[in-house]
Enzyme design. Structure first.
Site, PDB file in Angstrom:
ATOM      1  N   HIS A 295       0.564  -1.205  -0.103  1.00 28.51           N
ATOM      2  CA  HIS A 295      -0.018  -0.045  -0.050  1.00 28.51           C
ATOM      3  C   HIS A 295       0.699   1.239  -0.083  1.00 28.51           C
ATOM      4  O   HIS A 295       2.130   1.102   0.140  1.00 28.51           O
ATOM      5  CB  HIS A 295      -0.777  -0.044   1.082  1.00 28.51           C
ATOM      6  CG  HIS A 295      -0.379  -0.005   2.539  1.00 28.51           C
ATOM      7  ND1 HIS A 295       0.190  -0.938   2.897  1.00 28.51           N
ATOM      8  CD2 HIS A 295      -0.515   0.748   3.559  1.00 28.51           C
ATOM      9  CE1 HIS A 295       0.709  -0.668   4.413  1.00 28.51           C
ATOM     10  NE2 HIS A 295       0.127   0.630   4.588  1.00 28.51           N
TER      11      HIS A 295
ATOM     12  N   HIS B  15       1.273   3.817   1.781  1.00 26.86           N
ATOM     13  CA  HIS B  15       1.919   4.596   3.189  1.00 26.86           C
ATOM     14  C   HIS B  15       3.346   4.776   2.966  1.00 26.86           C
ATOM     15  O   HIS B  15       4.100   3.651   2.456  1.00 26.86           O
ATOM     16  CB  HIS B  15       1.436   3.899   4.265  1.00 26.86           C
ATOM     17  CG  HIS B  15      -0.001   4.225   4.697  1.00 26.86           C
ATOM     18  ND1 HIS B  15      -0.730   3.496   5.440  1.00 26.86           N
ATOM     19  CD2 HIS B  15      -0.715   5.126   4.350  1.00 26.86           C
ATOM     20  CE1 HIS B  15      -1.912   3.776   5.869  1.00 26.86           C
ATOM     21  NE2 HIS B  15      -2.055   4.962   5.277  1.00 26.86           N
TER      22      HIS B  15
ATOM     23  N   ASP C  49       5.660   4.507   5.043  1.00 27.74           N
ATOM     24  CA  ASP C  49       6.521   3.507   5.416  1.00 27.74           C
ATOM     25  C   ASP C  49       6.554   2.002   4.850  1.00 27.74           C
ATOM     26  O   ASP C  49       7.061   0.897   5.292  1.00 27.74           O
ATOM     27  CB  ASP C  49       6.117   3.137   7.178  1.00 27.74           C
ATOM     28  CG  ASP C  49       4.842   3.031   7.262  1.00 27.74           C
ATOM     29  OD1 ASP C  49       3.875   3.372   6.496  1.00 27.74           O
ATOM     30  OD2 ASP C  49       4.510   1.928   8.105  1.00 27.74           O
ATOM     31  N   HIS C  50       5.899   2.066   3.544  1.00 30.34           N
ATOM     32  CA  HIS C  50       5.857   0.643   2.882  1.00 30.34           C
ATOM     33  C   HIS C  50       6.432   1.063   1.392  1.00 30.34           C
ATOM     34  O   HIS C  50       6.938  -0.042   0.774  1.00 30.34           O
ATOM     35  CB  HIS C  50       4.521   0.224   2.706  1.00 30.34           C
ATOM     36  CG  HIS C  50       3.935  -0.390   4.086  1.00 30.34           C
ATOM     37  ND1 HIS C  50       4.070  -1.524   4.614  1.00 30.34           N
ATOM     38  CD2 HIS C  50       3.425   0.394   5.061  1.00 30.34           C
ATOM     39  CE1 HIS C  50       3.496  -1.530   5.752  1.00 30.34           C
ATOM     40  NE2 HIS C  50       3.434  -0.339   6.357  1.00 30.34           N
TER      41      HIS C  50
ATOM     42  N   HIS D 231      -7.623  -0.958   5.073  1.00 30.35           N
ATOM     43  CA  HIS D 231      -6.529  -0.258   5.542  1.00 30.35           C
ATOM     44  C   HIS D 231      -6.167   0.862   4.840  1.00 30.35           C
ATOM     45  O   HIS D 231      -6.469   1.981   4.993  1.00 30.35           O
ATOM     46  CB  HIS D 231      -5.364  -1.126   5.857  1.00 30.35           C
ATOM     47  CG  HIS D 231      -4.112  -0.146   6.263  1.00 30.35           C
ATOM     48  ND1 HIS D 231      -4.126  -0.150   7.900  1.00 30.35           N
ATOM     49  CD2 HIS D 231      -3.007   0.215   5.958  1.00 30.35           C
ATOM     50  CE1 HIS D 231      -2.612   0.741   7.956  1.00 30.35           C
ATOM     51  NE2 HIS D 231      -2.260   0.842   6.974  1.00 30.35           N
TER      52      HIS D 231
ATOM     53  N   ASP E 115      -0.477  -4.195   5.621  1.00 28.28           N
ATOM     54  CA  ASP E 115      -1.217  -3.828   7.090  1.00 28.28           C
ATOM     55  C   ASP E 115      -2.529  -4.349   7.117  1.00 28.28           C
ATOM     56  O   ASP E 115      -3.671  -3.605   7.512  1.00 28.28           O
ATOM     57  CB  ASP E 115      -1.147  -2.175   7.084  1.00 28.28           C
ATOM     58  CG  ASP E 115       0.281  -1.750   7.549  1.00 28.28           C
ATOM     59  OD1 ASP E 115       1.358  -2.662   7.533  1.00 28.28           O
ATOM     60  OD2 ASP E 115       0.396  -0.453   7.587  1.00 28.28           O
TER      61      ASP E 115
ATOM     62  N   HIS F 109       4.289  -5.166   9.709  1.00 28.07           N
ATOM     63  CA  HIS F 109       4.732  -4.768  11.185  1.00 28.07           C
ATOM     64  C   HIS F 109       5.034  -5.725  12.058  1.00 28.07           C
ATOM     65  O   HIS F 109       4.296  -6.470  12.115  1.00 28.07           O
ATOM     66  CB  HIS F 109       3.663  -3.620  11.615  1.00 28.07           C
ATOM     67  CG  HIS F 109       3.662  -2.461  10.993  1.00 28.07           C
ATOM     68  ND1 HIS F 109       4.472  -1.004  11.014  1.00 28.07           N
ATOM     69  CD2 HIS F 109       2.831  -1.753   9.648  1.00 28.07           C
ATOM     70  CE1 HIS F 109       4.033  -0.462  10.315  1.00 28.07           C
ATOM     71  NE2 HIS F 109       3.149  -0.686   9.468  1.00 28.07           N
TER      72      HIS F 109
HETATM   73  C1  GBP Z   1       0.935   1.435  18.605  1.00 29.76           C
HETATM   74  O1  GBP Z   1       0.000   0.622  18.753  1.00 29.76           O
HETATM   75  O2  GBP Z   1       2.100   1.591  18.855  1.00 29.76           O
HETATM   76  N1  GBP Z   1       1.779   3.286  17.160  1.00 29.76           N
HETATM   77  C2  GBP Z   1       0.727   2.709  17.557  1.00 29.76           C
HETATM   78  C3  GBP Z   1      -0.005   2.078  16.538  1.00 29.76           C
HETATM   79  C4  GBP Z   1      -0.251   0.453  10.645  1.00 29.76           C
HETATM   80  S1  GBP Z   1       1.101   1.869  10.473  1.00 29.76           S
HETATM   81  C5  GBP Z   1       0.523   2.507  15.049  1.00 29.76           C
HETATM   82  C6  GBP Z   1      -0.540   2.160  13.817  1.00 29.76           C
HETATM   83  O3  GBP Z   1      -1.577   2.743  13.807  1.00 29.76           O
HETATM   84  N2  GBP Z   1      -0.164   1.478  12.846  1.00 29.76           N
HETATM   85  C7  GBP Z   1      -0.758   0.977  11.868  1.00 29.76           C
HETATM   86  C8  GBP Z   1      -1.846  -0.090  12.201  1.00 29.76           C
HETATM   87  O4  GBP Z   1      -2.700  -0.649  11.212  1.00 29.76           O
HETATM   88  N3  GBP Z   1      -2.034  -0.722  13.334  1.00 29.76           N
HETATM   89  C9  GBP Z   1      -2.873  -1.648  13.479  1.00 29.76           C
HETATM   90  C10 GBP Z   1      -3.130  -1.647  15.233  1.00 29.76           C
HETATM   91  O5  GBP Z   1      -2.657  -0.815  15.860  1.00 29.76           O
HETATM   92  O6  GBP Z   1      -3.994  -2.383  15.525  1.00 29.76           O
HETATM   93  N4  GBP Z   1       0.937   3.979   8.599  1.00 29.76           N
HETATM   94  O7  GBP Z   1       2.157   3.643   8.644  1.00 29.76           O
HETATM   95  C11 GBP Z   1       0.193   2.964   9.491  1.00 29.76           C
HETATM   96  O8  GBP Z   1      -0.516   2.597   8.565  1.00 29.76           O
HETATM   97  C12 GBP Z   1       0.437   5.325   8.306  1.00 29.76           C
HETATM   98  C13 GBP Z   1       1.115   6.038   7.400  1.00 29.76           C
HETATM   99  C14 GBP Z   1      -0.765   5.727   8.899  1.00 29.76           C
HETATM  100  C15 GBP Z   1       0.685   7.340   6.870  1.00 29.76           C
HETATM  101  C16 GBP Z   1      -1.292   7.021   7.992  1.00 29.76           C
HETATM  102  C17 GBP Z   1      -0.465   7.457   7.319  1.00 29.76           C
HETATM  103 BR1  GBP Z   1      -1.292   9.147   6.745  1.00 29.76          BR
HETATM  104 ZN    ZN Z   2       0.054   1.135   6.687  1.00 25.97          ZN
END
Ligand code: GBP
Ligand code: ZN
Length: 282
Positions: free
Chosen positions: A54, A56, A58-59, A110, A134, A173
Site C-alpha cells: 500500500h 503509506h 513506511d511501505h 486499511h 497492514d 509490522h
Molecule cells: C501503537 O500501537 O504502537 N503506534 C501505535 C499504532 C499501521 S502503520 C500505530 C498504527 O496505527 N499502526 C497501523 C496499524 O494498522 N496498526 C494496527 C493496530 O494498531 O491495531 N501508517 O504507516 C500506519 O498504517 C500510516 C502512514 C498511517 C501514513 C497513516 C498515514 Br497518513
Molecule cells: Zn499502513
C-alpha cells in the site's frame, strides 16, 4: 525460494524473495532503499521487481529512488498513490518471476488500494507465503483508514483465510506482542494466546522478528479470525460475524492508546512524525 526478513524504521518489515537457482529477487515494501541495497549486495542477487502492499510512506517510500537506480524495475501495486508504479494490479491477477509465482489479492480497508501477495515457487517443497502488509498482522489486523469493517472482515475470512493453511504469514509490522495482549483480553482462557504471547515477548526482548507465522496458527490465537468462537462473541456482546468483527476492531482501537480529539489518521500521522496528514490524502 528464500525470504529475507529485513527490519526497518521503528517496527516495519521489508522482504526480499529470492529465486535461489538464478539469484533473481523481488522485494516487498521497499521503504528503505539503503537497507535493501545492502542486502541485495550481501546476498548477491539482482532485483527484478517491487511488490508494494500500500501507498503509506513506511511501505512505499523507496520506490522512486530504486526505480531511478534500476531503470527496468517493475513496480506493482493497487493504488495510483504508490510511488513509481509501473504495473497496477487487479484481483487474483497472477505474476511470474522465473519459477516464482505471485497472486495479487486486493484487500481494501486499511487503504482503499491495499494488496496482499500470495507467493509460491514451482516444483518446490517450500510452503507458500502471504505478504499481508497492514491487513493481517500476527495476532491482529490493520487499522481501517479507508474502508469499512465489513471489507476488512471479508479480507480476512474470504480472501486470506481460505489460502492453504500451511501458508507462511509475513506481515508489514512487528506488532505481535501488543496484538496478543489484546487477544488475551478478548479470550483470557485461550492457552494458545498465552503461549504465543510469552514467546512473542521473548522475541521482542531479544530484538528478533516474530514473522513468519502460519495461517493455521493464526486461526488459533488471532481474535479477528475467530469471530465465530463463543468466547469472542461473548467479549463483543454480538453474534452476527460482521458485527462481532466491527465491535472487536473498535475495541482494539480503544485498547491501543486513546487520545481524545484527534481522528485516527491524524493521530498516527503525528506519532509517525508527519507534519500534515491531510497532504497524504491528495
Ligand atoms: C501503537 O500501537 O504502537 N503506534 C501505535 C499504532 C499501521 S502503520 C500505530 C498504527 O496505527 N499502526 C497501523 C496499524 O494498522 N496498526 C494496527 C493496530 O494498531 O491495531 N501508517 O504507516 C500506519 O498504517 C500510516 C502512514 C498511517 C501514513 C497513516 C498515514 Br497518513
Ligand atoms: Zn499502513
Amino acid at each position: 525460494m528464500k525470504v529475507k526478513v529485513i527490519s526497518v524504521l521503528e517496527d516495519n518489515y521489508m522482504y526480499l524473495i529470492i529465486e535461489e537457482s538464478t539469484r533473481h529477487a523481488v522485494a516487498v515494501d521497499a521503504a528503505v532503499p539503503k537497507r535493501l541495497l545492502e542486502i541485495i549486495r550481501k546476498e548477491d542477487v539482482s532485483l527484478k521487481a517491487i511488490l508494494t502492499t500500500h501507498h503509506h510512506w513506511d511501505h512505499a517510500r523507496g520506490n522512486v529512488e530504486l526505480a531511478q537506480l534500476y531503470p527496468d524495475l517493475e513496480v506493482y501495486g493497487g493504488d495510483e498513490r504508490v510511488g513509481a508504479l509501473t504495473h497496477p494490479v487487479s484481483h487474483n491477477e497472477e505474476l511470474k518471476f522465473g519459477s516464482i509465482n505471485v497472486r495479487c489479492l486486493l484487500t481494501p480497508g486499511h487503504t482503499s488500494g491495499h494488496v496482499c501477495y500470495f507467493v509460491w515457487e514451482d516444483d518446490s517443497p517450500d510452503a507458500p507465503a502471504a505478504f499481508t502488509g497492514d491487513t493481517l498482522f500476527i495476532g491482529g489486523c490493520g487499522r481501517i483508514f479507508e474502508g469499512t469493517a465489513e471489507q476488512m472482515y471479508k479480507n480476512l475470512t474470504e480472501v486470506l483465510g481460505p489460502l492453504p493453511q500451511e501458508t507462511k504469514v509475513f506481515c508489514g509490522h512487528e506488532y505481535t506482542a501488543r496484538n496478543l495482549k489484546f487477544a488475551l483480553k478478548v479470550e483470557p482462557e485461550n492457552d494458545i494466546v498465552k503461549e504465543k504471547l510469552t514467546w512473542a515477548k521473548l522475541r521482542e526482548d531479544e530484538d528478533l522478528p516474530t514473522v513468519p507465522s502460519t495461517l493455521a496458527e493464526e486461526f488459533f490465537y488471532n481474535p479477528f479470525l475467530r469471530v465465530l468462537e463463543k468466547s469472542v462473541q461473548r467479549f463483543t456482546g454480538k453474534a452476527d460475524p460482521i458485527e462481532v468483527f466491527a465491535a472487536l476492531h473498535k475495541a482494539k482501537d480503544k485498547f491501543r492508546k486513546p487520545k481524545e480529539g484527534l481522528n485516527p489518521q491524524a493521530m498516527v500521522a503525528l506519532e509517525l512524525g508527519l507534519f500534515d496528514p491531510l497532504l497524504e490524502k491528495k
